[in-house]
Design an enzyme around this catalytic site. Structure first.
Site, short mmCIF file in Angstrom:
data_model
loop_
_atom_site.label_atom_id
_atom_site.label_comp_id
_atom_site.label_asym_id
_atom_site.label_seq_id
_atom_site.Cartn_x
_atom_site.Cartn_y
_atom_site.Cartn_z
N CYS A 221 2.27 -0.49 -14.87
CA CYS A 221 1.22 0.04 -15.73
C CYS A 221 1.28 -0.57 -17.13
CB CYS A 221 1.33 1.57 -15.80
SG CYS A 221 2.99 2.17 -16.20
N HIS B 140 4.71 6.64 -18.23
CA HIS B 140 3.47 5.97 -17.82
C HIS B 140 2.77 5.41 -19.06
CE1 HIS B 140 0.11 4.94 -15.35
NE2 HIS B 140 -0.72 5.72 -16.02
#
Length: 1042
Positions: free
Chosen positions: A122, A377
């Site tokens: 990510c 994340h």
């Protein structure tokens, strides 16, 4: 039925009177007992068809839908709760398939394209989206020449071959073209990630990745001829500042110019972005030990140092240093403090040369969600330079912010911080974040950005081809959905028709497994052919024990099933043989307790004449348990899923009366293991064990075993005689008394013989227990010699070698008479020289083999340096004066012992001190008294087990582990940074971080001294080490592709 079935009428009568099914239906075990209750009064030879049908529960009433909540496995006529409820009502077409609408994967109008998260990528996706929305960078990359011309053929692209980019620039070109004009909702960046050599399962440092990838991209584009392409990274991201140092004494000013692509700002202790920038440019005083050497004054002087911004790039990247190195824990940690920043940033007050345009507007905010520095994340909030609208890029999902405003509130509330710091209030045009780790500002200009970034023709053709594949996939998925719906509708009609005809009633019937019926009604799995082999008995009919997993259906339904799905065999007949056998087993189980008492009473009577039978005592003690286990196995109570290994173990166990079988299958000769029982007792036992071996009392014992027993008795007598003779001939060797010793050579002899200690131990075992152990016939000294017939050890080694035994000359003469000797090994003492006292030498026959001896030593040294998961000890030294005293008190020896310690630390390759080479070339073993004492102390010290002391810790290491990895282990154990560790072993400094422990001479049980540095010099922090490790690792990953 009442007269022939006995108790069965009581069980079936309430069902025939139409009682409610839910109340009348008994549990499965009760139905099992009721189905076989008639066996208590019916003998096996009296079993009729009615009994068989009762055992198979043919006439149990079927259950009614709505009354019976779940399927009754004990009732083969219960066809409720097998999955039919899904099909009997109205069904939505979407339930016939599990294929999502392919249009959900289509890109929405006026939206951007997402990127697939390949596991832990990510952080890569966020930077790709930020760079894609930099129009100048995208345009320059499109102008970069590509090898796609080799891929082109004629007017278009080769259809039979997929395009594979070759360089980093080509990967970015293709990705940006897909992000711009793809019809997909998201695309796969695996080619780009693979080209960089990144591990998709491990999350890397995002800030380091950004810096190193920009360095890689700049290096790649610098080879281009087009200046707009070659200088795009410098034009967009590169600025310049100077390290300025001013001497306080003479005022001399020195500058060190440096380029930057981002400013790394410390956020610890600050609340606003402007405070972080001010600290970055703050003046630093160089005083004391950190004074500056002035070339003008030619001496160290107090000075000041600061950073001056000389020029700023069009795109200003501000790295907020949220991930710092925690010195106490030795790991990185995340600073979850709020930092305020504005959408408009005026950098003019911070620039040295005033008068230019230095007003920036916020264009991207990169967010890390999570409280840990090693997980979490990454998402990005990026402003579209063409429309001015803000978008949130979260891998495949892209969300447009309302009202062209940046909204960070939701992201800040997802991960609660451990500290209960309240979020500060933000005014208009400002924002606060505790998760933002990078801010991207764009230079504010009056001109509108160029909105016409055209994709080159060759890239557009590749995108069109990918779009064509996507459209074909959408059509294929839609067709698969349609086929699934049509198939589901047909199955719906089939189930509605056949389910009504499933109950058999009084018409002809067959049996089908419940599992197959459930799979037939399961819409998620295709229906397979019927397989009834697992339900067959040994007579190829339905086994009565499998009736609980079977269902009785009509012959009409069975014909349709077999015609449509195939399979077999068809189960139409009931097995009378199995029912009769089960009846016999049940009757035996019920009368087992009575027979047990009868047999015990019969065993009390004395057997007269030859009417008895031999039975094993062990079998008599456990016959009841054996009979019960055997009946349970025949009754079908044994687990059907029993493994083959368990069954094999049971087969290897002795059955009844097999404990008196000899190896030849006859009656054993030992009467202590068997007993004579009467004919009546044997007949009772034979009812339960019809296959047991039978031995009447007049049966003779095994003749072969008698011969072997007689031979064994003769051999035992012979072994006792041999053992007694050898014990009498070698009494001292047997009792281990008056043994010679090399360390104190006996005066009465000049020759000692050597045998293997293994021979002595085996011989002593035989002499102690001649009837249980085999006699020793030979002396195998070949194990002590090398393949050339020479010795493998020196005289000094013989002193402490536990694998040899010394023999007196008189004993050796007796050994040669009693045993076969393959090789004679002896040590001879001689006096050399005319000087008084003369020098003593020890010569071995056969002589030492230097080649094999050296190979043995090398192998031993190699083994010491080829280890895995071995223990070493690290001692942290606080005071140099207390090193010997605190870390190794057993080494506080006298000065004479210290000299001896020096002698034992000899370099590799030095000649053996106890080996002398004569002029004639023959090698003899020689050892002096002084060398022997030193050698003895050396061996004693090395054989002592290491004792841990205070300030010392044990670590598990391997020989192929580097010194740098060991320092990291020491850092976790002692909280000492690697660059503060001064390591040494046996006085040798360990400094080569890339060398392995094996090459550095670190062997198991070694003690390494760790002397930490006293304090830090200058502004060096532990974060430098973490930064260095991370940067070197990322450089390896990214720049190996250049």
């Amino acid at each position: 039925l009442k007269g022939s079935l006995g108790g069965a009428a009581v069980w079936s009568l309430p069902l025939a009177q139409g009682a409610p099914r839910a109340k009348a239906m008994a549990p499965r075990l009760q139905l099992e007992k009721a189905a076989w209750r008639w066996a208590e009064t019916v003998r096996p030879e009296e079993v009729s068809q009615e009994h068989i049908e009762t055992a198979y529960r043919i006439w149990l009433e079927p259950c009614i839908r709505g009354v019976c909540r779940r399927n009754c496995k004990g009732n083969p006529n219960c066809l409720v709760g097998i999955g039919e409820h899904i099909w009997l009502g109205e069904i939505d077409e979407n339930s016939f398939h599990n294929i999502d609408d392919p249009n959900c994967e289509r890109r929405k109008k006026n939206s951007f394209v997402g990127l697939t998260n390949l596991g832990a990528t990510c952080y890569v996706n966020t930077f790709l989206q930020v760079w894609f929305l930099n129009l100048e960078l995208r345009q320059a990359l499109y102008l970069c020449p590509s090898t796609c011309s080799d891929y082109m053929m004629g007017d278009g692209i080769q259809e039979e071959k997929d395009y594979e980019p070759q360089t980093i620039c080509e990967h970015l070109q293709y990705l940006f073209a897909l992000l711009q004009n793809s019809n997909r909702r998201y695309i796969d960046p695996s080619g780009f990630v693979k080209a960089l050599g990144l591990d998709t399962g491990q999350q890397q440092d995002a800030q380091e990745f950004s810096k190193l990838f920009m360095s890689l991209l700049e290096d790649t584009l610098s080879k281009q001829k087009n200046p707009d392409v070659r200088n795009i990274v410098q034009q967009q991201f590169c600025g310049e500042y100077a390290y300025v140092t001013v001497c306080n004494q003479c005022g001399r000013e020195s500058k060190l110019l440096s380029k930057f692509y981002e400013l790394e700002l410390n956020i610890q202790g600050h609340k606003q972005l402007t405070d972080c920038i001010s600290e970055f440019l703050k003046e630093e005083k160089l005083e004391g030990d950190n004074r500056y050497f002035c070339e003008n004054c030619q001496s160290k002087q107090n000075a000041t140092r600061k950073i001056r911004l000389l020029s700023l790039p069009c795109t200003l990247n501000l790295q907020l240093m949220r991930f710092v190195f925690d010195r106490q824990t030795g790991h990185k940690k995340k600073l979850n403090t709020y930092i305020g920043f504005s959408e408009i940033l005026d950098m003019e007050p911070y620039v040295e040369h005033k008068g230019g345009s230095y007003v920036y507007e916020l264009s991207a905010v990169l967010i890390h969600r999570g409280v840990s520095a090693y997980s979490g994340h990454y998402i990005a909030h990026v402003k579209d330079p063409q429309s001015g609208e803000w978008y949130k890029f979260n891998d495949e999902d892209i969300e447009k912010m309302e009202g062209k405003k940046l909204q960070l509130g939701i992201e800040e509330d997802l991960e609660p911080s451990k500290s209960q710091t309240r979020k500060p209030k933000c005014g208009k045009g400002t924002h606060c974040s505790r998760n933002a780790y990078m801010l991207v500002y764009r230079l504010q200009t009056q001109e509108k950005p160029n909105t016409t970034v055209q994709v080159p023709a060759f890239l557009q053709e590749l995108v069109d081809r990918d779009n064509s594949k996507f459209e074909e996939w959408c059509i294929e998925m839609a067709e698969m959905r349609k086929q699934s719906v049509d198939k589901g509708k047909a199955k719906h009609e089939e189930v509605k028709e056949l389910y009504q005809r499933l109950p058999a009633g009084a018409e002809p019937y067959e049996f089908v497994s419940l599992e197959w019926l459930q799979k037939w009604l399961d819409e998620s799995t295709p229906t397979k052919p019927i397989d009834n082999h697992a339900c067959l008995c040994s007579h190829d009919k339905l086994h009565p024990d499998k009736i609980s997993i079977m269902k009785r259906i009509s012959e009409y339904a069975a014909d349709i099933f077999y015609s449509r799905y195939g399979g077999g065999p068809r189960l139409t007949a009931l097995c009378k043989e199995c029912v009769v056998e089960r009846c016999r087993v049940l009757r035996l189980k019920s009368q087992l307790n009575e027979d047990y008492k009868t047999v015990n009473n019969l065993l009390k009577a004395t057997v007269k004449g030859n009417d008895g039978f031999w039975v094993g005592k062990s079998s008599l003690r456990s016959w009841r348990q054996l009979a019960l286990e055997q009946l349970d196995e025949q009754d079908g109570d044994v687990d059907q899923n029993e493994s083959k290994e368990e069954r094999k173990e049971e087969e290897e166990e002795l059955n009844f009366n097999e404990d008196i079988l000899c190896p030849h299958g006859e009656l054993c000769i030992s009467e202590n293991e068997r007993r004579l029982v009467s004919k009546e007792a044997w007949s009772k036992l034979q009812q339960y064990f019809p296959k047991a071996p039978e031995f009447p009392s007049y049966r003779e014992c095994c003749s072969q075993c008698k011969i072997l027993e007689r031979e064994g008795e003769e051999n035992e007598a012979l072994h006792k005689m041999i053992a007694n003779e050898q014990k009498t001939s070698l009494p001292n060797l047997f009792q281990d008394k008056n043994r010679p010793c090399l360390s104190n050579w006996p005066e009465e002899t000049d020759v000692l013989y050597i045998v293997s200690q293994f021979f002595v131990e085996e011989w002593r075992k035989f002499v102690r227990k001649p009837t249980r152990c085999s006699p020793v016939s030979s002396v195998g000294n070949s194990a002590l010699l090398c393949p050339h017939g020479g010795l493998m050890f020196t005289f000094a080694c013989c002193v402490f070698l536990h694998s040899i035994a010394l023999i007196w000359p008189s004993e050796w003469q007796m050994i040669q008479k009693l045993f076969v000797v393959d090789h004679v090994i002896k040590i001879i003492r001689t006096e050399v020289g005319d000087v008084n006292p003369s020098e003593t030498q020890y010569i071995s026959e056969p002589k030492l083999c230097p080649e094999c001896r050296e190979g043995l030593l090398c192998q031993q040294q190699r083994d010491l340096r080829e280890y895995t998961q071995a223990t070493i000890y690290v001692h942290k030294v606080v005071d140099n004066k207390k090193v010997m005293k605190d870390s190794a008190p057993e080494l506080n020896v006298s000065s004479s012992e210290t000299e001896e310690d020096k002698e034992e630390a000899k370099p590799d390759g030095e000649k053996d001190p106890d080996f002398n080479q004569s002029n004639g070339g023959t090698k003899r073993q020689k050892i002096t008294h002084q060398n022997y004492i030193a050698y003895q102390k050396q061996v004693i010290r090395r054989s002592m087990r290491h004792r841990k002391v205070r300030g010392e810790k044990a670590l598990l290491v391997s020989a192929n582990q580097t010194l740098k990895e060991l320092k990291i282990q020491i850092m976790h154990a002692f909280s000492v940074a690697p660059f503060d560790q001064n390591l040494s072993i046996d006085g040798k400094i360990l400094s080569d971080d890339c060398a392995t422990l094996g090459t550095l001479g670190v062997i198991p049980e070694s003690v390494i001294l760790c002397m930490p540095e006293e304090g830090f010099k200058g502004k060096l922090h532990l974060s430098c080490f973490a930064h260095e490790c991370s940067e070197s690792y990322c450089k390896f990953l990214l720049k190996r592709r250049l």
